[in-house]
Design an enzyme around this catalytic site. Structure first.
Site, mmCIF file in Angstrom:
data_model
loop_
_atom_site.group_PDB
_atom_site.id
_atom_site.type_symbol
_atom_site.label_atom_id
_atom_site.label_comp_id
_atom_site.label_asym_id
_atom_site.label_seq_id
_atom_site.Cartn_x
_atom_site.Cartn_y
_atom_site.Cartn_z
ATOM 1 N N HIS A 15 37.751 145.854 26.527
ATOM 2 C CA HIS A 15 37.533 144.377 26.413
ATOM 3 C C HIS A 15 38.617 143.877 25.604
ATOM 4 O O HIS A 15 38.390 144.006 24.175
ATOM 5 C CB HIS A 15 36.335 144.340 26.193
ATOM 6 N N HIS A 17 41.556 140.469 25.248
ATOM 7 C CA HIS A 17 42.126 139.082 25.615
ATOM 8 C C HIS A 17 43.844 138.606 25.635
ATOM 9 O O HIS A 17 44.301 138.863 24.732
ATOM 10 C CB HIS A 17 41.502 138.625 24.642
ATOM 11 N N LYS A 105 32.639 139.147 34.739
ATOM 12 C CA LYS A 105 32.182 138.530 33.583
ATOM 13 C C LYS A 105 31.498 137.305 33.085
ATOM 14 O O LYS A 105 31.645 136.174 33.685
ATOM 15 C CB LYS A 105 33.532 137.968 32.739
ATOM 16 N N HIS A 143 28.728 138.298 28.118
ATOM 17 C CA HIS A 143 28.434 138.031 26.794
ATOM 18 C C HIS A 143 27.401 137.580 26.243
ATOM 19 O O HIS A 143 26.954 136.376 27.430
ATOM 20 C CB HIS A 143 29.657 136.457 26.578
ATOM 21 N N HIS A 181 30.760 143.288 23.239
ATOM 22 C CA HIS A 181 30.609 143.259 21.877
ATOM 23 C C HIS A 181 29.607 142.777 21.210
ATOM 24 O O HIS A 181 28.911 142.249 20.961
ATOM 25 C CB HIS A 181 31.356 142.428 21.213
ATOM 26 N N ASP A 254 37.668 144.086 22.130
ATOM 27 C CA ASP A 254 37.580 142.545 21.776
ATOM 28 C C ASP A 254 38.394 141.549 21.116
ATOM 29 O O ASP A 254 38.729 140.299 20.531
ATOM 30 C CB ASP A 254 36.494 141.775 21.422
#
Ligand code: NCD
Ligand code: ZN
Length: 350
Positions: A15, A17, A105, A143, A181, A254
């Site tokens: 995970h 970004h 996602k 999420h 997460h 994350d």
């Protein structure tokens, strides 16, 4: 005798970004240095909603890797699509056939950074898409927070389990789900004991800190991420899960960069930057729990096993030597403040 080196099968980050443009070019080398593969989140502006957009994003990542002098083939981005109310069932087939998409996602609309395009009613609007995903074996990466503004921010994950996760998994019992997460004891209990194909990623910050860290001596925005840090009882449950024998918990940093000025702000952005020192942070958490020998399973084995991908071949070595986290790292024309900036950690990557 105290262990002084630790050699692991090359780990993956399930995970991350990576952003886009100058930001992407500034940071992609950090993840490529520590990990063999990473699951790239699709919350760009505009979001990565189609295979064509994901292919174009993947090409930009590859160019950025080249610009950062990352040896060819040493890092693989695993792409995701951003699920929306409008996602077409055919897009799932295209995603499966593309060979580059690892999952969709789910961002509940309004849950976090760039989630405006997210899903408003999962079972109401996305049932057909979920059916195809279940049929072709395409994982849903979740999420897991309710977005009802009435719900206390610390309770949003636990309520999501009852309100969304359980109905979803009752309706689609063989759909592969990753609870991203994970931050609560309720989440740990659910993922550990649930029937069917489910797993969870856990960040370094949620293993290292509880919510006191955000308020220690003043308001400390670099400890603010979503889902927010929780009480100590939750941190302990996460640490126990990550260092246990359960195959269902694995590494997902994350890492979510936001420029320093947007973190240290009257309305600071959510996200901790951990890509530059992810393994050092995780090693610190595992070591403090006297479970450093479990790090390899968490970082390198359980993720690929869950996704049905091969484990990596190479290795990385960590040494027990003090590592001082940089105060800032360059980010295009701006800077980032990494998690635990200025602190000294007991392990470093060799
Ligand atoms: C992420 C971001 O900035 O993109 N922020 C965060 O606090 N984790 C979004 C997300 O993963 O929720
Ligand atoms: Zn994220």
């Amino acid at each position: 005798m105290m262990q002084t080196t630790l050699t692991l099968t090359r780990p993956d980050d399930w995970h991350i970004h990576l952003r886009d443009g100058d930001a992407l070019r500034a940071i992609v080398g950090h993840t490529a240095k520590q990990f063999d593969r990473a699951v790239v989140m699709p919350n760009l502006k505009p979001p990565v909603t189609t295979v064509a957009l994901a292919q174009a994003y993947r090409s930009r990542i590859e160019l950025a890797l080249r610009a950062a002098n990352v040896p060819l083939g040493s890092f693989t981005p695993l792409m995701t699509l951003y699920l929306t109310d409008q996602t077409a069932p055919d897009e799932i087939i295209r995603a499966q056939e593309s060979g580059i998409i690892i999952g969709l996602k789910l961002y509940p609309a309004g849950a976090t950074t760039n989630s405006d395009a997210g899903v408003t009613d999962l079972l109401g609007k996305c049932a057909k898409v979920l059916e195809v995903m279940q049929r072709v074996g395409m994982p849903l990466l979740v999420h897991g927070e309710v977005t009802d503004p009435e719900v206390d921010v610390f309770d949003r994950e636990a309520l999501f389990i009852d309100r969304v996760m359980m109905p979803l998994r009752r309706a689609f019992p063989t759909l592969k789900v990753v609870f991203e997460h994970l931050t609560t004891k309720e989440g740990v209990d659910y993922v550990r004991d649930a029937e069917g194909p489910i797993a969870a990623t856990i960040t370094a910050q949620h293993l290292l800190y509880n919510r006191n860290e955000i308020f220690k001596g003043g308001l400390r925005p670099h400890f603010y991420c979503l889902p927010i840090l929780k009480r100590e009882v939750h941190r302990l449950a996460l640490l126990e899960a990550a260092t246990s024998q359960s195959p269902r918990f694995f590494l997902g940093s994350d890492s979510a960069p936001h420029i320093k000025g947007l973190k240290e702000n009257a309305c600071g952005c959510a996200g901790c930057y951990t890509a530059v020192h992810a393994l050092e942070l995780y090693a610190t958490a595992f070591d403090r729990a006297n479970k450093i020998e479990q790090l390899e399973a968490f970082a390198s084995f359980r993720g690929p096993d869950f996704y049905g991908l091969p484990r990596n071949r190479g290795t990385v070595t960590l040494v027990r030597e003090p590592y001082t986290v940089p105060l800032e790292v360059p980010y295009g024309d701006e800077t980032l403040v990494p998690l635990a900036a200025g602190e000294t950690l007991p392990w470093r990557m060799r």
